[in-house]
Design an enzyme around this catalytic site. Structure first.
Site, PDB file in Angstrom:
ATOM      1  CG  HIS A   1      43.388  41.361  37.032  1.00  0.00           C
ATOM      2  ND1 HIS A   1      42.300  41.075  36.194  1.00  0.00           N
ATOM      3  CD2 HIS A   1      42.701  42.463  37.801  1.00  0.00           C
ATOM      4  CE1 HIS A   1      41.190  41.937  36.579  1.00  0.00           C
ATOM      5  NE2 HIS A   1      41.600  42.592  37.313  1.00  0.00           N
TER       6      HIS A   1
ATOM      7  CG  ASP B   1      40.702  48.506  31.695  1.00  0.00           C
ATOM      8  OD1 ASP B   1      42.029  48.681  31.626  1.00  0.00           O
ATOM      9  OD2 ASP B   1      40.109  47.755  32.759  1.00  0.00           O
TER      10      ASP B   1
ATOM     11  CE1 TYR C   1      37.498  42.898  35.902  1.00  0.00           C
ATOM     12  CE2 TYR C   1      37.222  44.441  33.679  1.00  0.00           C
ATOM     13  CZ  TYR C   1      38.076  44.076  35.171  1.00  0.00           C
ATOM     14  OH  TYR C   1      38.841  44.955  35.819  1.00  0.00           O
TER      15      TYR C   1
ATOM     16  CE  LYS D   1      42.664  45.715  34.027  1.00  0.00           C
ATOM     17  NZ  LYS D   1      41.156  45.427  33.707  1.00  0.00           N
TER      18      LYS D   1
END
Ligand code: NAD
Length: 278
Positions: free
Chosen positions: A108, A45, A50, A75
């Site tokens: 998200h 994930d 990120y 996402k």
């Protein structure tokens, strides 16, 4: 190590336990994901925000594991909801991941003050039709957000990925999801280490009864509740510990004791309220 799967409402299976890479530094991600794959994880994930999709992709490419054996989620970030931007955003993610499609693509956050999550959901429906993602879902959606996208499009998300751990169980969302055949992905499954979850007697007592660690007890509680989880660690011994949760079972009484840890007034939340992220 065989990890059980959960069937999504579109018929595809997802490994119930995976590895989440929030706050794994970009420079460490390839090493960490490679170790997770060696240890037996097959579900990763990540998210555009990120900043570590390249590392995830490099680890996948170098693993030699057939693509069909892996489940990859990424996402759509909050500033990409408008216009055609979701199409560009997923293509950029796929480039960084080195993949032709992801298994699951999520909005998200709903960013309700911008009032564009319904548009973003319509775009995700198109992305699925275009084969860029196999399944589509949402993250941090509360019941009003979920009801709105389903009423407007008739398309029910495969998952809602929400903050969920013993002190914050979001039963309004989980009840809605169960009734609508939406799977719950629990982010922050260990409370992100932000409260002394592992010192709570209900958790400690179950751990000693089963000769498991408190973290393993909490992960087992999630799995027996039906939640999909992907705890984060960059330490190999914890990657091994967190996947070693399929050889014991909590009793109904042990489950109920952990169920009782949510104060029920939202004060157990450790991160942002979805209405306040815009
Ligand atoms: P988490 O609850 O998994 O906690 C991670 C922390 O727990 C780590 O810093 C680690 O130090 C500690 N930990 C891990 N294993 C342990 C063990 N066995 N014993 C003791 N401590 C241990 O929190 P998280 O990383 O925020 O959540 C997991 C994943 O969920 C993320 O990596 C990400 O993929 C996803 N996530 C999604 C959202 C979202 O908005 N959709 C937000 C946060 C996280």
């Amino acid at each position: 190590m065989t990890i059980p799967t959960v069937q999504l409402n579109d018929g595809y299976d997802i490994p119930q336990l995976g590895y989440g890479v929030f706050r794994v530094p970009a420079g460490d991600t390839e090493r960490a994901v490679s170790e997770a794959l060696e240890v037996g994880y097959r579900h990763i994930d990540t998210a555009a925000i990120y900043g570590n999709e390249e590392g995830v992709g490099a680890a996948i490419a170098n693993s030699g594991i057939p693509r069909r054996e892996l489940f990859v989620t990424t996402k759509l970030w909050n500033d990409r909801h408008d216009g055609n931007d979701p199409h560009d955003a997923i293509r950029e993610s796929l480039d960084r991941l080195g993949l032709e499609r992801v298994d699951l693509y999520l909005i998200h956050w709903p960013t309700p003050a911008k009032d564009n999550y319904l548009h973003a959901w319509e775009q995700l429906i198109e992305l699925r039709a275009a084969g860029l993602t196999r399944s589509i879902g949402v993250s941090n959606f509360l019941v009003p957000h979920l009801e709105r996208i389903v009423a407007a499009t008739g398309v029910v998300p495969a998952v809602d990925q929400i903050e969920l751990h013993p002190a914050h169980q979001q039963r309004d969302v989980t009840d809605w999801a169960a009734a609508q055949d939406v799977r719950i992905e629990a982010w922050g499954p260990l409370g992100q280490g932000k409260y002394d979850l592992f010192g709570i007697p209900a958790v400690r007592e179950a751990a000693s009864a089963h000769q498991k660690s408190p973290a393993q007890v909490v992960l087992r509680w999630h799995l027996q509740k039906g939640n999909i989880v992907f705890p984060k660690s960059v330490r190999r011994e914890r990657l091994e510990e967190n996947i070693d949760v399929f050889d014991f079972e909590l009793s109904d009484a042990e489950l109920r004791a952990i169920d009782a840890l949510d104060p029920g007034d939202g004060t157990g939340r450790v991160s942002s309220h979805p209405d306040e992220v815009n």
